[in-house]
Design an enzyme around this catalytic site. Structure first.
Site, short mmCIF file in Angstrom:
data_model
loop_
_atom_site.label_atom_id
_atom_site.label_comp_id
_atom_site.label_asym_id
_atom_site.label_seq_id
_atom_site.Cartn_x
_atom_site.Cartn_y
_atom_site.Cartn_z
N HIS A 1 12.37 -16.27 12.55
CA HIS A 1 11.97 -16.32 13.96
C HIS A 1 10.46 -16.34 14.16
O HIS A 1 9.97 -16.97 15.09
CB HIS A 1 12.53 -15.10 14.71
CG HIS A 1 14.02 -15.16 14.92
ND1 HIS A 1 14.68 -14.40 15.87
CD2 HIS A 1 14.99 -15.87 14.28
CE1 HIS A 1 15.98 -14.65 15.82
NE2 HIS A 1 16.19 -15.52 14.85
N CYS B 1 0.88 -1.16 0.00
CA CYS B 1 0.00 0.00 0.00
C CYS B 1 0.92 1.22 0.00
O CYS B 1 2.11 1.09 -0.28
CB CYS B 1 -1.00 -0.02 1.16
SG CYS B 1 -0.30 0.21 2.80
C1 RB5 Z 1 -3.94 5.30 0.23
O1 RB5 Z 1 -3.99 6.66 0.01
C2 RB5 Z 1 -3.15 5.00 1.49
O2 RB5 Z 1 -3.82 5.50 2.59
C3 RB5 Z 1 -2.90 3.51 1.61
O3 RB5 Z 1 -2.27 3.05 0.48
C4 RB5 Z 1 -2.01 3.08 2.75
O4 RB5 Z 1 -0.85 3.87 2.80
C5 RB5 Z 1 -2.62 2.98 4.06
O5 RB5 Z 1 -1.91 2.62 5.03
#
Ligand code: RB5
Length: 153
Positions: free
Chosen positions: A98, A65
């Site tokens: 681990h 993300c």
């Molecule tokens: C998306 O904008 C962002 O919030 C997501 O990809 C992530 O970083 C959340 O933790």
């Protein structure tokens, strides 16, 4: 191994690089999206990776993300999933050795493409040690997981 790879829009810019490196290290990829940079929700992709591992369609996962935080938070809600943000190679292999980490969480807005090969190779090259002290700790983690499923006391 079969490695499930997924991302939200924040992770999308580095997903192709992750897939390239997984394949280059001799593993197969189960690509669970996203397939575009359109806004999306990271829990959906954590769920997709989680189900793939729970159902035996993949052995491990790599979830991207923007920061790695949302991916990590979401994936650790799923039974049998042990994910961590590892933006250094020591954590990427030690987490497996681990802690039997089975999902590598990455923040595509934090790291650049040059780190991907090092992190992915460290993660995929590592094996759980199976040492007694680590098995004992993993057992305690599983007790916590079962307690969480039952709800608060
Ligand atoms: C998306 O904008 C962002 O919030 C997501 O990809 C992530 O970083 C959340 O933790």
């Amino acid at each position: 191994m079969i490695i499930a790879v997924a991302c939200d829009h924040g992770g999308f810019p580095l997903k192709a690089k992750v897939i390239e490196v997984v394949r280059a290290t001799g593993h197969a990829v189960l690509d669970l999206g996203a397939f575009s940079a359109e806004p999306s929700d990271y829990p959906d992709f954590a769920q997709a990776i989680g189900e793939a591992i729970q159902q035996g369609r993949a052995e491990r996962g790599i979830l991207l993300c923007g920061s790695g935080v949302g991916a990590c938070v979401a994936v650790n809600k799923l039974t049998g999933l042990r994910g961590a943000i590892c933006h250094d190679t020591y954590s990427a292999h030690q987490g497996v050795e681990h802690d039997d980490m089975n999902v590598l969480c990455l923040g595509a807005r934090v790291i650049g493409p040059e780190l991907i090969p090092e992190l992915v190779r460290a993660f995929l090259g590592a094996r759980f040690s199976g040492e007694a002290r680590h098995l004992r700790r993993l057992g305690k983690v599983k007790v916590l997981e079962q307690a969480a499923r039952r709800g608060p006391p």
